[in-house]
Design a protein around this motif. Structure first.
Motif, mmCIF file in Angstrom:
data_model
loop_
_atom_site.group_PDB
_atom_site.id
_atom_site.type_symbol
_atom_site.label_atom_id
_atom_site.label_comp_id
_atom_site.label_asym_id
_atom_site.label_seq_id
_atom_site.Cartn_x
_atom_site.Cartn_y
_atom_site.Cartn_z
ATOM 1 N N ILE A 1 -12.166 0.874 -3.436
ATOM 2 C CA ILE A 1 -12.694 -0.516 -2.456
ATOM 3 C C ILE A 1 -13.927 -0.520 -2.424
ATOM 4 O O ILE A 1 -14.379 -1.420 -2.180
ATOM 5 C CB ILE A 1 -11.388 -0.284 -1.482
ATOM 6 C CG1 ILE A 1 -9.904 -0.809 -2.041
ATOM 7 C CG2 ILE A 1 -11.775 -1.448 -0.534
ATOM 8 C CD1 ILE A 1 -9.065 -1.005 -0.831
ATOM 9 N N LEU B 1 -2.680 15.552 -2.575
ATOM 10 C CA LEU B 1 -2.256 16.099 -1.687
ATOM 11 C C LEU B 1 -2.614 14.214 -0.986
ATOM 12 O O LEU B 1 -3.110 13.605 -1.562
ATOM 13 C CB LEU B 1 -3.302 16.582 -0.834
ATOM 14 C CG LEU B 1 -2.780 18.427 -0.859
ATOM 15 C CD1 LEU B 1 -3.440 18.936 0.186
ATOM 16 C CD2 LEU B 1 -1.307 18.549 -1.111
ATOM 17 N N PRO B 2 -1.479 14.605 0.106
ATOM 18 C CA PRO B 2 -1.856 12.411 0.742
ATOM 19 C C PRO B 2 -3.187 12.412 0.895
ATOM 20 O O PRO B 2 -3.619 11.017 1.122
ATOM 21 C CB PRO B 2 -0.840 12.978 2.234
ATOM 22 C CG PRO B 2 0.301 14.317 1.902
ATOM 23 C CD PRO B 2 -0.767 14.780 0.951
ATOM 24 N N ALA B 3 -3.840 13.002 1.878
ATOM 25 C CA ALA B 3 -5.399 12.662 2.080
ATOM 26 C C ALA B 3 -6.465 12.348 0.567
ATOM 27 O O ALA B 3 -6.876 10.937 1.022
ATOM 28 C CB ALA B 3 -6.277 14.145 2.106
ATOM 29 N N LEU C 1 1.031 -1.402 0.082
ATOM 30 C CA LEU C 1 0.233 -0.284 0.085
ATOM 31 C C LEU C 1 1.361 0.958 0.156
ATOM 32 O O LEU C 1 0.121 2.023 -0.724
ATOM 33 C CB LEU C 1 -0.917 -0.053 1.585
ATOM 34 C CG LEU C 1 -1.830 -0.566 1.581
ATOM 35 C CD1 LEU C 1 -3.056 -0.945 2.407
ATOM 36 C CD2 LEU C 1 -2.070 -0.734 -0.633
ATOM 37 N N CYS C 2 2.075 0.978 0.626
ATOM 38 C CA CYS C 2 3.205 2.588 0.692
ATOM 39 C C CYS C 2 3.325 2.895 -0.549
ATOM 40 O O CYS C 2 3.011 4.377 -0.302
ATOM 41 C CB CYS C 2 4.377 2.016 1.881
ATOM 42 S SG CYS C 2 5.739 3.386 1.222
ATOM 43 N N LEU D 1 -0.025 4.801 -2.569
ATOM 44 C CA LEU D 1 -0.429 5.760 -2.031
ATOM 45 C C LEU D 1 0.337 6.506 -2.500
ATOM 46 O O LEU D 1 0.136 7.727 -2.383
ATOM 47 C CB LEU D 1 -1.025 5.540 -0.478
ATOM 48 C CG LEU D 1 -2.370 4.727 -0.148
ATOM 49 C CD1 LEU D 1 -1.916 3.912 1.242
ATOM 50 C CD2 LEU D 1 -3.353 5.815 -0.296
ATOM 51 N N ALA D 2 1.317 6.405 -1.396
ATOM 52 C CA ALA D 2 2.879 7.567 -2.215
ATOM 53 C C ALA D 2 2.747 8.808 -3.354
ATOM 54 O O ALA D 2 3.277 9.500 -3.238
ATOM 55 C CB ALA D 2 3.498 7.408 -1.134
ATOM 56 N N VAL E 1 -7.006 18.510 -3.677
ATOM 57 C CA VAL E 1 -6.751 17.614 -2.502
ATOM 58 C C VAL E 1 -6.816 16.060 -2.699
ATOM 59 O O VAL E 1 -5.655 15.234 -2.266
ATOM 60 C CB VAL E 1 -8.223 17.736 -1.488
ATOM 61 C CG1 VAL E 1 -9.415 17.162 -2.313
ATOM 62 C CG2 VAL E 1 -7.908 16.962 0.101
ATOM 63 N N LEU F 1 -8.393 5.384 -2.559
ATOM 64 C CA LEU F 1 -8.177 3.773 -3.344
ATOM 65 C C LEU F 1 -9.326 3.590 -1.893
ATOM 66 O O LEU F 1 -9.707 2.847 -2.613
ATOM 67 C CB LEU F 1 -6.955 3.918 -1.564
ATOM 68 C CG LEU F 1 -6.706 2.221 -1.778
ATOM 69 C CD1 LEU F 1 -6.442 1.113 -3.495
ATOM 70 C CD2 LEU F 1 -5.330 1.578 -0.502
ATOM 71 N N GLY F 2 -9.836 4.233 -0.672
ATOM 72 C CA GLY F 2 -10.945 3.688 0.130
ATOM 73 C C GLY F 2 -12.177 3.772 -1.190
ATOM 74 O O GLY F 2 -12.549 3.047 -1.293
ATOM 75 N N PHE F 3 -12.401 4.735 -2.106
ATOM 76 C CA PHE F 3 -13.812 4.980 -3.090
ATOM 77 C C PHE F 3 -13.479 3.672 -3.868
ATOM 78 O O PHE F 3 -14.479 2.586 -4.035
ATOM 79 C CB PHE F 3 -13.591 6.526 -3.475
ATOM 80 C CG PHE F 3 -14.390 7.080 -3.018
ATOM 81 C CD1 PHE F 3 -15.046 7.317 -1.623
ATOM 82 C CD2 PHE F 3 -13.557 8.813 -2.563
ATOM 83 C CE1 PHE F 3 -16.078 7.920 -1.047
ATOM 84 C CE2 PHE F 3 -13.703 9.367 -2.136
ATOM 85 C CZ PHE F 3 -15.102 9.508 -1.031
ATOM 86 N N GLY G 1 -4.905 10.025 -1.773
ATOM 87 C CA GLY G 1 -4.363 9.338 -2.142
ATOM 88 C C GLY G 1 -5.453 8.310 -0.939
ATOM 89 O O GLY G 1 -5.465 7.159 -1.529
ATOM 90 N N PHE G 2 -5.390 8.318 0.204
ATOM 91 C CA PHE G 2 -6.196 7.585 0.879
ATOM 92 C C PHE G 2 -8.102 7.586 1.158
ATOM 93 O O PHE G 2 -8.719 6.582 0.273
ATOM 94 C CB PHE G 2 -6.419 7.997 2.900
ATOM 95 C CG PHE G 2 -5.147 8.106 3.062
ATOM 96 C CD1 PHE G 2 -4.918 6.401 3.818
ATOM 97 C CD2 PHE G 2 -3.858 8.345 3.678
ATOM 98 C CE1 PHE G 2 -3.785 6.429 4.108
ATOM 99 C CE2 PHE G 2 -3.201 8.217 4.804
ATOM 100 C CZ PHE G 2 -3.074 6.850 4.751
ATOM 101 N N LEU G 3 -8.049 8.401 0.393
ATOM 102 C CA LEU G 3 -9.228 8.858 -0.211
ATOM 103 C C LEU G 3 -9.562 8.007 -1.757
ATOM 104 O O LEU G 3 -10.717 7.172 -1.430
ATOM 105 C CB LEU G 3 -10.131 10.172 0.116
ATOM 106 C CG LEU G 3 -9.746 11.423 1.314
ATOM 107 C CD1 LEU G 3 -10.340 12.780 0.907
ATOM 108 C CD2 LEU G 3 -11.110 10.791 1.376
#
Lengths: 207, 191
Positions: free
Chosen positions: A189, A177-179, A27-28, A31-32, A174, A185-187, A181-183
Protein backbone atom coordinates in the motif's frame (compact mmCIF):
# COMPACT_ATOMS: atom_id res chain seq x y z
CA UNK A 1 -30.18 5.64 -12.97
CA UNK A 2 -27.62 4.67 -15.56
CA UNK A 3 -24.41 6.51 -15.02
CA UNK A 4 -21.87 3.88 -15.99
CA UNK A 5 -21.50 1.64 -19.02
CA UNK A 6 -21.30 -2.16 -18.60
CA UNK A 7 -17.63 -2.04 -19.58
CA UNK A 8 -16.96 0.38 -16.74
CA UNK A 9 -18.78 -1.89 -14.28
CA UNK A 10 -16.41 -4.63 -15.26
CA UNK A 11 -13.14 -2.72 -15.26
CA UNK A 12 -13.78 -0.65 -12.15
CA UNK A 13 -13.30 -3.44 -9.61
CA UNK A 14 -10.09 -4.77 -11.16
CA UNK A 15 -7.78 -1.92 -10.30
CA UNK A 16 -9.29 1.54 -9.74
CA UNK A 17 -11.57 0.34 -6.96
CA UNK A 18 -9.63 -2.78 -6.10
CA UNK A 19 -11.46 -4.30 -3.10
CA UNK A 20 -8.37 -5.15 -1.08
CA UNK A 21 -5.72 -2.60 -2.03
CA UNK A 22 -7.89 0.51 -2.39
CA UNK A 23 -11.10 -0.13 -0.46
CA UNK A 24 -9.50 -2.25 2.28
CA UNK A 25 -12.32 -4.80 2.26
CA UNK A 26 -11.87 -8.51 2.74
CA UNK A 27 -8.57 -8.05 4.54
CA UNK A 28 -8.98 -11.11 6.70
CA UNK A 29 -8.51 -13.71 3.92
CA UNK A 30 -6.04 -11.44 2.10
CA UNK A 31 -3.71 -11.66 5.08
CA UNK A 32 -4.46 -15.01 6.60
CA UNK A 33 -4.14 -17.49 3.75
CA UNK A 34 -1.64 -15.80 1.45
CA UNK A 35 1.54 -17.41 2.79
CA UNK A 36 1.91 -19.39 -0.45
CA UNK A 37 0.70 -18.70 -3.97
CA UNK A 38 -1.25 -21.96 -4.10
CA UNK A 39 -3.29 -21.10 -1.01
CA UNK A 40 -3.88 -17.59 -2.33
CA UNK A 41 -5.20 -19.01 -5.60
CA UNK A 42 -7.48 -21.52 -3.86
CA UNK A 43 -8.89 -18.76 -1.66
CA UNK A 44 -9.42 -16.45 -4.63
CA UNK A 45 -11.19 -19.17 -6.58
CA UNK A 46 -13.54 -19.94 -3.69
CA UNK A 47 -14.31 -16.26 -3.10
CA UNK A 48 -14.78 -15.63 -6.83
CA UNK A 49 -17.29 -18.48 -6.99
CA UNK A 50 -19.27 -17.25 -3.99
CA UNK A 51 -19.25 -13.62 -5.14
CA UNK A 52 -20.37 -14.34 -8.70
CA UNK A 53 -23.12 -16.79 -7.74
CA UNK A 54 -24.51 -14.55 -4.97
CA UNK A 55 -24.47 -11.48 -7.19
CA UNK A 56 -26.34 -13.25 -9.98
CA UNK A 57 -28.90 -14.81 -7.64
CA UNK A 58 -29.52 -11.67 -5.61
CA UNK A 59 -29.85 -9.38 -8.61
CA UNK A 60 -32.33 -11.78 -10.19
CA UNK A 61 -34.59 -12.00 -7.12
CA UNK A 62 -34.04 -8.45 -5.84
CA UNK A 63 -37.68 -7.43 -6.33
CA UNK A 64 -38.82 -10.28 -4.07
CA UNK A 65 -36.66 -9.32 -1.08
CA UNK A 66 -38.35 -6.96 1.41
CA UNK A 67 -36.19 -3.95 2.19
CA UNK A 68 -36.25 -4.48 5.98
CA UNK A 69 -34.66 -7.92 5.91
CA UNK A 70 -32.40 -7.47 2.90
CA UNK A 71 -29.07 -7.77 4.77
CA UNK A 72 -30.13 -11.02 6.44
CA UNK A 73 -31.35 -12.36 3.12
CA UNK A 74 -28.04 -11.51 1.42
CA UNK A 75 -26.11 -13.20 4.23
CA UNK A 76 -28.24 -16.32 3.90
CA UNK A 77 -27.64 -16.51 0.14
CA UNK A 78 -23.91 -15.99 0.67
CA UNK A 79 -23.80 -18.62 3.44
CA UNK A 80 -25.49 -21.12 1.14
CA UNK A 81 -22.90 -20.65 -1.58
CA UNK A 82 -20.07 -20.78 0.95
CA UNK A 83 -21.35 -24.14 2.16
CA UNK A 84 -21.34 -25.29 -1.48
CA UNK A 85 -17.80 -24.00 -2.04
CA UNK A 86 -16.66 -25.69 1.18
CA UNK A 87 -18.05 -29.05 0.03
CA UNK A 88 -16.68 -28.69 -3.51
CA UNK A 89 -13.18 -27.93 -2.24
CA UNK A 90 -13.35 -30.81 0.21
CA UNK A 91 -14.27 -33.15 -2.62
CA UNK A 92 -11.93 -31.95 -5.35
CA UNK A 93 -8.98 -30.31 -3.56
CA UNK A 94 -8.75 -31.93 -0.12
CA UNK A 95 -5.16 -30.75 0.47
CA UNK A 96 -6.04 -27.11 -0.12
CA UNK A 97 -9.21 -27.52 1.94
CA UNK A 98 -7.13 -28.66 4.88
CA UNK A 99 -4.63 -25.82 4.48
CA UNK A 100 -7.31 -23.14 4.35
CA UNK A 101 -9.28 -24.73 7.18
CA UNK A 102 -11.72 -22.43 8.93
CA UNK A 103 -11.00 -19.59 6.53
CA UNK A 104 -13.28 -21.13 3.89
CA UNK A 105 -16.24 -20.79 6.26
CA UNK A 106 -15.09 -17.28 7.01
CA UNK A 107 -15.83 -16.21 3.42
CA UNK A 108 -19.36 -15.65 4.75
CA UNK A 109 -18.17 -12.67 6.76
CA UNK A 110 -16.02 -11.21 3.97
CA UNK A 111 -17.28 -7.62 3.92
CA UNK A 112 -16.38 -7.30 0.26
CA UNK A 113 -19.05 -9.79 -0.85
CA UNK A 114 -21.82 -8.31 1.28
CA UNK A 115 -20.70 -4.85 0.20
CA UNK A 116 -21.14 -5.67 -3.50
CA UNK A 117 -24.65 -7.05 -2.88
CA UNK A 118 -25.74 -3.98 -0.95
CA UNK A 119 -24.05 -1.44 -3.21
CA UNK A 120 -24.56 -2.98 -6.62
CA UNK A 121 -26.51 -6.22 -7.14
CA UNK A 122 -29.55 -5.01 -5.22
CA UNK A 123 -30.15 -2.19 -7.70
CA UNK A 124 -28.81 -3.39 -11.03
CA UNK A 125 -29.71 -5.93 -13.71
CA UNK A 126 -28.42 -9.49 -13.66
CA UNK A 127 -26.05 -8.89 -16.57
CA UNK A 128 -24.45 -5.82 -15.02
CA UNK A 129 -24.20 -7.47 -11.59
CA UNK A 130 -22.45 -10.42 -13.20
CA UNK A 131 -19.93 -8.10 -14.87
CA UNK A 132 -19.41 -6.20 -11.63
CA UNK A 133 -18.90 -9.41 -9.64
CA UNK A 134 -16.40 -10.79 -12.15
CA UNK A 135 -14.48 -7.50 -12.12
CA UNK A 136 -14.32 -7.32 -8.35
CA UNK A 137 -13.46 -11.02 -8.20
CA UNK A 138 -10.52 -10.48 -10.57
CA UNK A 139 -9.40 -7.49 -8.50
CA UNK A 140 -9.49 -9.62 -5.35
CA UNK A 141 -7.52 -12.36 -7.12
CA UNK A 142 -4.87 -9.88 -8.28
CA UNK A 143 -4.38 -8.59 -4.74
CA UNK A 144 -4.18 -12.08 -3.24
CA UNK A 145 -1.82 -13.35 -5.93
CA UNK A 146 0.45 -10.34 -5.34
CA UNK A 147 0.47 -11.03 -1.60
CA UNK A 148 0.86 -14.80 -1.97
CA UNK A 149 3.53 -14.54 -4.67
CA UNK A 150 5.73 -12.03 -2.84
CA UNK A 151 5.38 -13.80 0.48
CA UNK A 152 6.20 -17.22 -0.95
CA UNK A 153 9.20 -15.92 -2.94
CA UNK A 154 10.68 -14.06 0.03
CA UNK A 155 9.58 -16.37 2.82
CA UNK A 156 10.33 -19.79 1.34
CA UNK A 157 12.29 -18.92 -1.78
CA UNK A 158 9.96 -20.88 -4.05
CA UNK A 159 7.09 -20.18 -6.40
CA UNK A 160 4.49 -22.93 -6.84
CA UNK A 161 6.91 -25.14 -4.86
CA UNK A 162 9.63 -24.61 -7.49
CA UNK A 163 12.85 -23.31 -5.89
CA UNK A 164 13.95 -20.02 -7.41
CA UNK A 165 17.23 -19.00 -5.85
CA UNK A 166 19.32 -22.13 -5.44
CA UNK A 167 20.55 -23.62 -2.16
CA UNK A 168 22.35 -20.54 -0.82
CA UNK A 169 19.21 -18.46 -0.38
CA UNK A 170 18.36 -17.72 3.22
CA UNK A 171 14.52 -17.47 3.41
CA UNK A 172 12.96 -14.52 5.22
CA UNK A 173 10.92 -16.70 7.52
CA UNK A 174 9.03 -13.72 8.93
CA UNK A 175 7.22 -13.30 5.59
CA UNK A 176 5.27 -16.55 5.91
CA UNK A 177 4.41 -15.80 9.54
CA UNK A 178 1.38 -13.65 10.44
CA UNK A 179 3.53 -10.56 10.98
CA UNK A 180 4.78 -10.82 7.41
CA UNK A 181 1.20 -10.54 6.13
CA UNK A 182 0.71 -7.18 7.79
CA UNK A 183 4.14 -5.95 6.72
CA UNK A 184 3.74 -7.08 3.11
CA UNK A 185 0.31 -5.48 2.70
CA UNK A 186 1.63 -2.34 4.40
CA UNK A 187 4.55 -2.14 1.98
CA UNK A 188 2.34 -2.81 -1.06
CA UNK A 189 0.00 0.00 0.00
CA UNK A 190 2.89 2.37 0.68
CA UNK A 191 4.28 1.49 -2.75
CA UNK A 192 0.93 2.28 -4.37
CA UNK A 193 0.88 5.57 -2.45
CA UNK A 194 4.27 6.56 -3.87
CA UNK A 195 3.08 5.58 -7.35
CA UNK A 196 -0.10 7.67 -7.00
CA UNK A 197 1.82 10.67 -5.74
CA UNK A 198 4.26 10.54 -8.65
CA UNK A 199 1.35 10.37 -11.08
CA UNK A 200 -0.33 13.35 -9.45
CA UNK A 201 2.79 15.50 -9.45
CA UNK A 202 3.43 14.59 -13.09
CA UNK A 203 -0.12 15.60 -14.00
CA UNK A 204 0.31 18.83 -12.05
CA UNK A 205 3.55 19.54 -13.90
CA UNK A 206 1.88 18.86 -17.27
CA UNK A 207 -1.01 21.17 -16.45
CA UNK B 1 -13.59 -33.72 22.61
CA UNK B 2 -10.56 -31.69 23.44
CA UNK B 3 -8.43 -32.23 26.55
CA UNK B 4 -6.55 -28.92 26.71
CA UNK B 5 -6.60 -27.35 30.15
CA UNK B 6 -8.76 -24.27 30.63
CA UNK B 7 -5.73 -22.14 31.39
CA UNK B 8 -3.89 -23.07 28.22
CA UNK B 9 -7.02 -22.38 26.12
CA UNK B 10 -7.45 -19.00 27.78
CA UNK B 11 -3.83 -18.00 27.43
CA UNK B 12 -3.50 -19.27 23.88
CA UNK B 13 -6.59 -17.36 22.73
CA UNK B 14 -5.48 -14.19 24.48
CA UNK B 15 -1.85 -13.77 23.45
CA UNK B 16 -0.24 -16.67 21.63
CA UNK B 17 -2.93 -17.04 18.97
CA UNK B 18 -4.27 -13.52 19.37
CA UNK B 19 -7.34 -13.26 17.13
CA UNK B 20 -6.31 -10.01 15.52
CA UNK B 21 -2.54 -10.21 15.38
CA UNK B 22 -2.00 -13.89 14.64
CA UNK B 23 -5.22 -15.05 12.97
CA UNK B 24 -6.26 -11.78 11.28
CA UNK B 25 -9.81 -11.95 12.61
CA UNK B 26 -11.71 -8.76 13.32
CA UNK B 27 -9.51 -6.50 11.22
CA UNK B 28 -12.25 -4.06 10.19
CA UNK B 29 -12.82 -2.65 13.69
CA UNK B 30 -9.08 -2.96 14.29
CA UNK B 31 -8.45 -0.48 11.47
CA UNK B 32 -11.66 1.50 11.95
CA UNK B 33 -12.11 2.25 15.65
CA UNK B 34 -8.51 2.18 16.80
CA UNK B 35 -7.96 5.92 16.53
CA UNK B 36 -8.91 6.71 20.17
CA UNK B 37 -8.01 4.60 23.20
CA UNK B 38 -11.35 5.11 24.93
CA UNK B 39 -13.45 4.04 21.95
CA UNK B 40 -11.13 1.11 21.34
CA UNK B 41 -11.56 -0.05 24.92
CA UNK B 42 -15.34 0.13 24.71
CA UNK B 43 -15.38 -1.65 21.38
CA UNK B 44 -13.24 -4.36 22.95
CA UNK B 45 -15.63 -4.74 25.87
CA UNK B 46 -18.63 -4.94 23.54
CA UNK B 47 -16.72 -7.63 21.64
CA UNK B 48 -16.07 -9.70 24.79
CA UNK B 49 -19.78 -9.61 25.54
CA UNK B 50 -20.89 -10.68 22.06
CA UNK B 51 -18.15 -13.31 21.84
CA UNK B 52 -19.24 -14.95 25.09
CA UNK B 53 -22.89 -14.99 24.01
CA UNK B 54 -21.89 -16.43 20.63
CA UNK B 55 -19.86 -19.16 22.26
CA UNK B 56 -22.85 -20.13 24.41
CA UNK B 57 -25.19 -20.14 21.43
CA UNK B 58 -22.80 -22.07 19.21
CA UNK B 59 -22.28 -24.72 21.88
CA UNK B 60 -26.02 -25.04 22.34
CA UNK B 61 -26.61 -25.38 18.59
CA UNK B 62 -23.82 -27.92 18.19
CA UNK B 63 -24.96 -30.08 21.07
CA UNK B 64 -28.71 -30.06 20.64
CA UNK B 65 -29.61 -29.02 17.12
CA UNK B 66 -26.89 -29.64 14.58
CA UNK B 67 -25.81 -33.13 15.64
CA UNK B 68 -27.24 -34.72 12.52
CA UNK B 69 -26.87 -31.82 10.15
CA UNK B 70 -23.30 -30.51 10.22
CA UNK B 71 -23.71 -29.07 6.72
CA UNK B 72 -26.13 -26.49 8.13
CA UNK B 73 -23.48 -25.14 10.46
CA UNK B 74 -22.35 -22.09 8.49
CA UNK B 75 -25.91 -20.96 7.80
CA UNK B 76 -27.20 -21.45 11.35
CA UNK B 77 -24.15 -19.82 12.95
CA UNK B 78 -24.48 -16.71 10.84
CA UNK B 79 -28.17 -16.37 11.72
CA UNK B 80 -27.35 -16.69 15.42
CA UNK B 81 -24.56 -14.13 15.19
CA UNK B 82 -26.76 -11.71 13.24
CA UNK B 83 -29.59 -11.91 15.76
CA UNK B 84 -27.23 -11.59 18.71
CA UNK B 85 -25.65 -8.47 17.27
CA UNK B 86 -29.11 -7.03 16.65
CA UNK B 87 -30.06 -7.61 20.29
CA UNK B 88 -26.82 -6.14 21.61
CA UNK B 89 -27.32 -3.13 19.35
CA UNK B 90 -30.80 -2.51 20.78
CA UNK B 91 -29.59 -2.92 24.35
CA UNK B 92 -26.61 -0.59 23.87
CA UNK B 93 -28.81 2.01 22.17
CA UNK B 94 -31.17 1.92 25.12
CA UNK B 95 -28.73 1.94 28.05
CA UNK B 96 -25.65 3.70 26.60
CA UNK B 97 -26.63 6.06 23.77
CA UNK B 98 -23.26 7.84 23.86
CA UNK B 99 -21.37 4.61 23.32
CA UNK B 100 -23.85 3.73 20.58
CA UNK B 101 -22.97 6.91 18.67
CA UNK B 102 -19.22 6.43 19.19
CA UNK B 103 -19.20 2.91 17.82
CA UNK B 104 -21.36 4.02 14.92
CA UNK B 105 -21.40 1.70 11.93
CA UNK B 106 -19.02 -0.76 13.58
CA UNK B 107 -21.67 -2.07 15.93
CA UNK B 108 -24.04 -3.43 13.24
CA UNK B 109 -20.94 -4.43 11.25
CA UNK B 110 -20.12 -6.87 14.03
CA UNK B 111 -22.38 -9.26 12.11
CA UNK B 112 -19.69 -9.43 9.48
CA UNK B 113 -16.93 -9.27 12.07
CA UNK B 114 -14.84 -12.33 11.37
CA UNK B 115 -13.81 -12.59 15.00
CA UNK B 116 -17.30 -13.44 16.18
CA UNK B 117 -18.12 -15.88 13.41
CA UNK B 118 -14.59 -17.28 13.51
CA UNK B 119 -14.94 -18.02 17.21
CA UNK B 120 -17.99 -20.19 16.56
CA UNK B 121 -16.20 -22.07 13.77
CA UNK B 122 -12.94 -22.58 15.68
CA UNK B 123 -14.77 -23.71 18.78
CA UNK B 124 -16.64 -26.30 16.74
CA UNK B 125 -13.60 -27.51 14.80
CA UNK B 126 -11.62 -28.00 18.01
CA UNK B 127 -14.49 -29.72 19.79
CA UNK B 128 -14.50 -27.54 22.90
CA UNK B 129 -17.05 -28.36 25.59
CA UNK B 130 -19.20 -25.83 27.43
CA UNK B 131 -16.63 -24.48 29.91
CA UNK B 132 -13.78 -24.58 27.39
CA UNK B 133 -15.92 -22.57 24.97
CA UNK B 134 -16.67 -19.84 27.49
CA UNK B 135 -13.03 -19.57 28.55
CA UNK B 136 -11.97 -19.51 24.89
CA UNK B 137 -14.44 -16.69 24.18
CA UNK B 138 -13.35 -14.56 27.13
CA UNK B 139 -9.68 -15.09 26.32
CA UNK B 140 -10.23 -14.20 22.67
CA UNK B 141 -12.22 -11.12 23.67
CA UNK B 142 -9.52 -9.93 26.06
CA UNK B 143 -6.94 -10.53 23.34
CA UNK B 144 -8.95 -8.42 20.89
CA UNK B 145 -9.30 -5.66 23.47
CA UNK B 146 -5.58 -5.77 24.19
CA UNK B 147 -4.71 -5.50 20.50
CA UNK B 148 -7.24 -2.68 19.94
CA UNK B 149 -6.04 -0.64 22.92
CA UNK B 150 -2.35 -1.13 22.07
CA UNK B 151 -3.00 -0.08 18.49
CA UNK B 152 -5.04 2.94 19.56
CA UNK B 153 -2.38 4.18 21.96
CA UNK B 154 0.33 3.87 19.31
CA UNK B 155 -1.84 5.71 16.81
CA UNK B 156 -2.64 8.48 19.27
CA UNK B 157 1.06 8.99 19.85
CA UNK B 158 1.99 8.80 16.19
CA UNK B 159 -0.50 11.54 15.31
CA UNK B 160 1.83 14.08 16.83
CA UNK B 161 4.97 12.78 15.20
CA UNK B 162 6.41 13.83 11.88
CA UNK B 163 5.44 11.19 9.33
CA UNK B 164 6.02 11.41 5.55
CA UNK B 165 2.78 12.34 3.80
CA UNK B 166 2.45 9.13 1.78
CA UNK B 167 2.85 6.90 4.83
CA UNK B 168 -0.09 8.46 6.68
CA UNK B 169 -3.18 6.31 7.00
CA UNK B 170 -3.59 2.65 6.18
CA UNK B 171 -0.04 1.90 5.14
CA UNK B 172 1.39 3.04 8.45
CA UNK B 173 -1.37 1.31 10.44
CA UNK B 174 -0.55 -1.97 8.72
CA UNK B 175 3.18 -1.65 9.39
CA UNK B 176 2.46 -0.88 13.06
CA UNK B 177 0.19 -3.92 13.18
CA UNK B 178 3.00 -5.97 11.66
CA UNK B 179 5.42 -4.86 14.36
CA UNK B 180 2.85 -5.59 17.08
CA UNK B 181 2.32 -9.01 15.58
CA UNK B 182 6.07 -9.60 15.61
CA UNK B 183 6.16 -8.65 19.28
CA UNK B 184 3.33 -11.05 20.07
CA UNK B 185 5.26 -13.87 18.39
CA UNK B 186 7.50 -13.70 21.41
CA UNK B 187 4.74 -15.38 23.39
CA UNK B 188 4.79 -18.42 21.12
CA UNK B 189 7.25 -20.38 23.24
CA UNK B 190 5.17 -20.03 26.39
CA UNK B 191 2.78 -22.90 25.73
Amino acid sequence: MRTTTPAEDFVRGIWKENPVLIQMLGLCPALAVTNTLKNALAMSAATFFVLTCSSVLISSVKSLIPKEVRISSYILVIATFVTLADMLLQAYAPVQHKELGAFIALIVVNCMILGRQEAFSSRNTVYRSLLDAIGVGIGFTIALVMMGGFREILGIGTLFDIPLFGPNFEPWVVMVLPAGGFLMLGFIILGLGVFEQRKKSREAAAA
Amino acid sequence: MNDQTLFSIFFSAMVVNNFTLALFLGLCPFMGVSARVETALRMGLANIFVLTLTSLAAWFLNTYVLENAPYLRIISFIIVVASLVQIVEMVVKKIAPVLFRQLGIFLPLMTTNCAIFGLAIFQTNRGYDFMQGIVFAIGAGLGLTLALVLMASIRETSELSDIPAIAKGTGLTLIIAGSLSLAFMGFAGLL
